[in-house]
Design a protein around this motif. Structure first.
Motif, PDB file in Angstrom:
ATOM      1  N   ILE A 105       0.822  -1.217   0.000  1.00 49.38           N
ATOM      2  CA  ILE A 105       0.000   0.000   0.000  1.00 49.38           C
ATOM      3  C   ILE A 105       0.855   1.267   0.000  1.00 49.38           C
ATOM      4  CG2 ILE A 105      -1.953  -1.145   1.095  1.00 49.38           C
ATOM      5  CD1 ILE A 105      -1.171   0.066   3.728  1.00 49.38           C
ATOM      6  N   GLU A 106       2.138   1.121   0.342  1.00 50.05           N
ATOM      7  CA  GLU A 106       3.028   2.280   0.300  1.00 50.05           C
ATOM      8  C   GLU A 106       3.718   2.431  -1.046  1.00 50.05           C
ATOM      9  OE1 GLU A 106       5.671   1.740   3.572  1.00 50.05           O
ATOM     10  OE2 GLU A 106       4.230   2.453   5.080  1.00 50.05           O
ATOM     11  N   SER A 107       3.489   1.484  -1.942  1.00 50.35           N
ATOM     12  CA  SER A 107       4.121   1.526  -3.258  1.00 50.35           C
ATOM     13  C   SER A 107       3.494   2.624  -4.117  1.00 50.35           C
ATOM     14  CB  SER A 107       3.986   0.178  -3.961  1.00 50.35           C
ATOM     15  OG  SER A 107       4.434   0.261  -5.296  1.00 50.35           O
ATOM     16  N   ASP A 108       4.349   3.450  -4.707  1.00 49.14           N
ATOM     17  CA  ASP A 108       3.864   4.516  -5.586  1.00 49.14           C
ATOM     18  C   ASP A 108       3.946   4.127  -7.056  1.00 49.14           C
ATOM     19  OD1 ASP A 108       3.361   6.257  -3.447  1.00 49.14           O
ATOM     20  OD2 ASP A 108       5.458   6.919  -3.403  1.00 49.14           O
ATOM     21  N   SER A 109       4.736   3.103  -7.347  1.00 50.55           N
ATOM     22  CA  SER A 109       4.986   2.765  -8.752  1.00 50.55           C
ATOM     23  C   SER A 109       4.118   1.622  -9.268  1.00 50.55           C
ATOM     24  CB  SER A 109       6.455   2.397  -8.949  1.00 50.55           C
ATOM     25  OG  SER A 109       6.808   1.296  -8.111  1.00 50.55           O
ATOM     26  N   LEU A 110       3.461   0.880  -8.361  1.00 49.98           N
ATOM     27  CA  LEU A 110       2.654  -0.270  -8.776  1.00 49.98           C
ATOM     28  C   LEU A 110       1.185  -0.048  -8.454  1.00 49.98           C
ATOM     29  CD1 LEU A 110       4.948  -3.185  -7.522  1.00 49.98           C
ATOM     30  CD2 LEU A 110       4.760  -2.299  -9.853  1.00 49.98           C
ATOM     31  N   THR A 111       0.330  -0.616  -9.273  1.00 49.50           N
ATOM     32  CA  THR A 111      -1.115  -0.508  -9.075  1.00 49.50           C
ATOM     33  C   THR A 111      -1.677  -1.891  -8.776  1.00 49.50           C
ATOM     34  OG1 THR A 111      -1.254   1.345 -10.619  1.00 49.50           O
ATOM     35  CG2 THR A 111      -3.301   0.190 -10.095  1.00 49.50           C
ATOM     36  N   PHE A 112      -2.308  -2.016  -7.630  1.00 50.67           N
ATOM     37  CA  PHE A 112      -2.840  -3.302  -7.196  1.00 50.67           C
ATOM     38  C   PHE A 112      -4.360  -3.301  -7.295  1.00 50.67           C
ATOM     39  CE2 PHE A 112       1.297  -2.950  -5.295  1.00 50.67           C
ATOM     40  CZ  PHE A 112       1.812  -4.239  -5.341  1.00 50.67           C
ATOM     41  N   GLY A 113      -4.911  -4.448  -7.704  1.00 50.17           N
ATOM     42  CA  GLY A 113      -6.349  -4.587  -7.834  1.00 50.17           C
ATOM     43  C   GLY A 113      -6.985  -5.199  -6.600  1.00 50.17           C
ATOM     44  N   ALA A 114      -8.263  -5.475  -6.692  1.00 49.98           N
ATOM     45  CA  ALA A 114      -9.035  -5.973  -5.549  1.00 49.98           C
ATOM     46  C   ALA A 114      -8.494  -7.296  -5.024  1.00 49.98           C
ATOM     47  CB  ALA A 114     -10.497  -6.126  -5.953  1.00 49.98           C
ATOM     48  N   ILE A 115      -7.950  -8.120  -5.898  1.00 54.09           N
ATOM     49  CA  ILE A 115      -7.520  -9.458  -5.482  1.00 54.09           C
ATOM     50  C   ILE A 115      -6.464  -9.383  -4.378  1.00 54.09           C
ATOM     51  CG2 ILE A 115      -5.782  -9.628  -7.303  1.00 54.09           C
ATOM     52  CD1 ILE A 115      -6.396 -12.589  -7.491  1.00 54.09           C
ATOM     53  N   THR A 116      -5.601  -8.382  -4.413  1.00 56.74           N
ATOM     54  CA  THR A 116      -4.564  -8.246  -3.395  1.00 56.74           C
ATOM     55  C   THR A 116      -5.180  -7.946  -2.032  1.00 56.74           C
ATOM     56  OG1 THR A 116      -3.113  -7.370  -5.118  1.00 56.74           O
ATOM     57  CG2 THR A 116      -2.404  -7.067  -2.833  1.00 56.74           C
ATOM     58  N   TYR A 117      -6.115  -7.031  -2.015  1.00 60.52           N
ATOM     59  CA  TYR A 117      -6.794  -6.679  -0.761  1.00 60.52           C
ATOM     60  C   TYR A 117      -7.640  -7.858  -0.254  1.00 60.52           C
ATOM     61  CZ  TYR A 117      -5.329  -1.965  -1.993  1.00 60.52           C
ATOM     62  OH  TYR A 117      -4.569  -0.868  -2.306  1.00 60.52           O
ATOM     63  N   ASN A 118      -8.202  -8.606  -1.190  1.00 64.21           N
ATOM     64  CA  ASN A 118      -8.992  -9.780  -0.798  1.00 64.21           C
ATOM     65  C   ASN A 118      -8.154 -10.791  -0.026  1.00 64.21           C
ATOM     66  OD1 ASN A 118     -11.077  -8.588  -2.187  1.00 64.21           O
ATOM     67  ND2 ASN A 118     -10.994  -9.979  -3.936  1.00 64.21           N
ATOM     68  N   GLU A 119      -6.871 -10.904  -0.384  1.00 65.89           N
ATOM     69  CA  GLU A 119      -5.999 -11.841   0.311  1.00 65.89           C
ATOM     70  C   GLU A 119      -5.875 -11.476   1.793  1.00 65.89           C
ATOM     71  OE1 GLU A 119      -4.827 -14.620  -0.550  1.00 65.89           O
ATOM     72  OE2 GLU A 119      -5.072 -14.589  -2.729  1.00 65.89           O
ATOM     73  N   MET A 120      -5.711 -10.190   2.080  1.00 64.35           N
ATOM     74  CA  MET A 120      -5.605  -9.778   3.486  1.00 64.35           C
ATOM     75  C   MET A 120      -6.923 -10.008   4.221  1.00 64.35           C
ATOM     76  SD  MET A 120      -2.631  -8.968   4.472  1.00 64.35           S
ATOM     77  CE  MET A 120      -3.133  -8.411   6.094  1.00 64.35           C
ATOM     78  N   MET A 121      -8.020  -9.719   3.567  1.00 66.55           N
ATOM     79  CA  MET A 121      -9.318  -9.929   4.214  1.00 66.55           C
ATOM     80  C   MET A 121      -9.573 -11.407   4.469  1.00 66.55           C
ATOM     81  SD  MET A 121     -11.867  -7.084   2.540  1.00 66.55           S
ATOM     82  CE  MET A 121     -11.311  -7.174   0.840  1.00 66.55           C
ATOM     83  N   THR A 122      -9.171 -12.249   3.519  1.00 68.36           N
ATOM     84  CA  THR A 122      -9.316 -13.694   3.696  1.00 68.36           C
ATOM     85  C   THR A 122      -8.510 -14.172   4.902  1.00 68.36           C
ATOM     86  OG1 THR A 122      -9.650 -14.035   1.317  1.00 68.36           O
ATOM     87  CG2 THR A 122      -8.987 -15.949   2.609  1.00 68.36           C
ATOM     88  N   LEU A 123      -7.288 -13.635   5.046  1.00 62.61           N
ATOM     89  CA  LEU A 123      -6.458 -13.992   6.196  1.00 62.61           C
ATOM     90  C   LEU A 123      -7.137 -13.596   7.507  1.00 62.61           C
ATOM     91  CD1 LEU A 123      -3.880 -14.867   7.659  1.00 62.61           C
ATOM     92  CD2 LEU A 123      -2.900 -12.622   7.100  1.00 62.61           C
ATOM     93  N   TYR A 124      -7.624 -12.376   7.570  1.00 63.61           N
ATOM     94  CA  TYR A 124      -8.262 -11.917   8.805  1.00 63.61           C
ATOM     95  C   TYR A 124      -9.514 -12.730   9.129  1.00 63.61           C
ATOM     96  CZ  TYR A 124      -5.152  -7.861   8.914  1.00 63.61           C
ATOM     97  OH  TYR A 124      -4.050  -7.048   8.980  1.00 63.61           O
ATOM     98  N   MET A 125     -10.265 -13.111   8.111  1.00 64.27           N
ATOM     99  CA  MET A 125     -11.443 -13.952   8.355  1.00 64.27           C
ATOM    100  C   MET A 125     -11.016 -15.317   8.883  1.00 64.27           C
ATOM    101  SD  MET A 125     -14.182 -12.211   7.749  1.00 64.27           S
ATOM    102  CE  MET A 125     -15.375 -13.537   7.726  1.00 64.27           C
ATOM    103  N   SER A 126      -9.929 -15.845   8.343  1.00 63.08           N
ATOM    104  CA  SER A 126      -9.516 -17.206   8.710  1.00 63.08           C
ATOM    105  C   SER A 126      -8.980 -17.283  10.137  1.00 63.08           C
ATOM    106  CB  SER A 126      -8.467 -17.734   7.731  1.00 63.08           C
ATOM    107  OG  SER A 126      -7.230 -17.054   7.884  1.00 63.08           O
ATOM    108  N   ILE A 127      -8.437 -16.166  10.648  1.00 63.04           N
ATOM    109  CA  ILE A 127      -7.883 -16.189  12.004  1.00 63.04           C
ATOM    110  C   ILE A 127      -8.841 -15.554  13.011  1.00 63.04           C
ATOM    111  CG2 ILE A 127      -5.514 -16.203  11.176  1.00 63.04           C
ATOM    112  CD1 ILE A 127      -5.310 -13.245  11.845  1.00 63.04           C
ATOM    113  N   GLY A 128     -10.032 -15.184  12.560  1.00 60.46           N
ATOM    114  CA  GLY A 128     -11.049 -14.670  13.461  1.00 60.46           C
ATOM    115  C   GLY A 128     -10.946 -13.194  13.791  1.00 60.46           C
ATOM    116  N   GLU A 129     -10.046 -12.453  13.122  1.00 57.77           N
ATOM    117  CA  GLU A 129      -9.928 -11.017  13.351  1.00 57.77           C
ATOM    118  C   GLU A 129     -10.815 -10.265  12.356  1.00 57.77           C
ATOM    119  OE1 GLU A 129      -5.891  -9.697  13.626  1.00 57.77           O
ATOM    120  OE2 GLU A 129      -5.318 -11.289  15.011  1.00 57.77           O
ATOM    121  N   VAL A 130     -12.113 -10.543  12.456  1.00 55.98           N
ATOM    122  CA  VAL A 130     -13.058 -10.064  11.450  1.00 55.98           C
ATOM    123  C   VAL A 130     -13.186  -8.554  11.437  1.00 55.98           C
ATOM    124  CG1 VAL A 130     -14.357 -12.221  11.450  1.00 55.98           C
ATOM    125  CG2 VAL A 130     -14.998 -10.405  13.041  1.00 55.98           C
ATOM    126  N   GLU A 131     -12.914  -7.918  12.558  1.00 57.94           N
ATOM    127  CA  GLU A 131     -13.052  -6.462  12.630  1.00 57.94           C
ATOM    128  C   GLU A 131     -12.038  -5.751  11.741  1.00 57.94           C
ATOM    129  OE1 GLU A 131     -10.081  -7.861  15.515  1.00 57.94           O
ATOM    130  OE2 GLU A 131     -12.167  -8.425  15.095  1.00 57.94           O
TER     131      GLU A 131
END
Length: 404
Positions: free
Chosen positions: A179-205
């Motif tokens: 998220i601090e990268s200025d030269s690369l553009t990331f799509g939804a799939i990257t953010y989905n990975e973090m959300m999937t991780l948080y759901m899997s470990i119970g940190e849903v908030e």
């Protein structure tokens, strides 16, 4: 069926590392190749069966046997290999969980045609290395890539490896770099990975925090993003936010019929379930570590895979839920029945109704079936409603007076 095709169109079948079979110019290989010393192996099984490169590799029954040796022998016999042929073979090997052989195929590709290697090829290798040699090896491979090869696809592939193994600190550190990268553009799939991780470990908030970062960077959510967001709200029993998200989905979806069908299916679930007055928000752990909060998430994951036409995943999730020691709720029966009906799987829907009626712990709820029926009608799915009505009559559910 038509509904399944519509749902598949929504998703575009997103996968980590993007499309592993991206079109590229075909290249020919003719020089011999030294086997990757880190992997090893040598024996090739001969057979009188079909003799092409794919068949030879798939006849390797044991992981210790080397796909590299097969490739060398094939070229040594004067045959040629294209880049796309290797990509297809590697993808098929991945699909059948033959990760070591798939990795050897991609290694051959990298060694022989580096100029034609795509970002997706490097992303695929990161994923395969994590499966064969572990996360540390995958991390070393990523860090050793040329700066030009550290792309959104390779970053996302490494993030996926961290998330899959629940390496939260590593994932968060990498996500911070992303998220601090200025030269690369990331799509939804990257953010989905973090959300999937948080759901899997119970940190849903923390899912909402990722959503806020995503929107702050003007990244458009996809169907997976919304599902994870919905699941996090369901896990917190925040029905008001669930409804707000559905309204946002309706605005963002425009005239996309498939998107609207997914929203309708989710609405069927919310409107026909008892989430608002259901179980206490305090999770009750089972011996197999599935809490009531997590259970709601499983329900929404089932809806997601229904939306994508993934019947196999719906089967698997339902089987997992039934194998826990938690008491199945009416909500879970509602969810799986609705999913099978949307997929056109009347036999499976009937089996679930039978299981519900025969359950010694969860009383069959005829009014819940009626709510499913009415919910389908309310969103215009008359054919599904009629199929379900006939199924209820066939199963002698005694709703004739109520649904006539």
């Amino acid at each position: 069926m038509a509904t399944r095709s519509i749902f598949r169109t929504i998703s575009g079948r997103l996968t980590v590392g993007s499309n592993l079979t991206r079109n590229a110019e075909s290249s020919r290989f003719s020089k011999p190749y030294s086997a990757d010393a880190a992997i090893g192996g040598s024996i090739v099984e001969d057979s009188e069966e079909k003799d092409d490169l794919r068949s030879r590799i798939f006849r390797l029954r044991l992981p210790k046997r080397s796909a590299t040796t097969v490739l060398e022998k094939w070229v040594g016999e004067g045959n040629q290999i294209t880049v796309n042929e290797l990509r297809v073979i590697s993808k098929e090997l991945r699909r059948t969980r033959r990760y070591k052989h798939a990795l050897e195929v991609t290694e051959y590709l990298v060694q022989h045609e580096e100029t034609n290697i795509s970002d997706a090829d490097y992303a695929s290798r990161i994923d395969l290395i994590s499966k064969v040699f572990g996360i540390d090896a995958a991390e070393r491979y990523f860090e050793g890539l040329q700066p030009s090869s550290k792309t959104p696809e390779t970053y996302t592939s490494l993030l996926h490896a961290y998330a899959a193994s629940k390496q939260t600190e590593r994932a968060e550190a990498l996500f911070k770099r992303i998220i601090e990268s200025d030269s690369l553009t990331f799509g939804a799939i990257t953010y989905n990975e973090m959300m999937t991780l948080y759901m899997s470990i119970g940190e849903v908030e923390k899912v909402r925090d990722v959503i806020e970062v995503m929107k702050g960077r003007n990244v458009s959510p996809d169907i997976f993003t919304y599902n994870l967001w919905l699941s996090s709200c369901a896990a917190r029993f925040d029905i008001d936010e669930l409804r707000r998200i559905l309204e946002e989905m309706r605005r963002e979806g425009g005239s996309n019929e498939g998107w609207a069908r997914y929203i309708d299916l989710t609405s069927v679930y919310i409107n026909s379930s008892r989430l608002t007055n259901a179980e206490s928000s305090s999770p009750v752990e089972s011996e197999k570590s599935i809490s009531q909060r997590e259970w709601v998430t499983y329900d929404f994951l089932m809806i997601l895979h229904t939306g994508l036409g993934n019947k196999g995943m719906v089967d698997q999730i339902w089987k997992s839920l039934r194998n826990t020691n938690q008491k199945l709720s009416s909500r879970s029966y509602i969810c799986v029945v609705s999913s099978y009906l949307m997929l056109g799987c009347l036999r499976e829907a009937g089996e679930v109704v039978d299981q519900w009626k025969e359950s010694k712990t969860t009383e069959f709820d005829g009014s819940a079936c009626l709510r499913i029926l009415n919910a389908f009608r309310d969103v215009g799915l008359e054919e599904k409603a009629s199929e379900f009505q006939l199924l209820l009559v066939e199963k002698k559910c005694s709703l004739e007076d109520e649904i006539s």
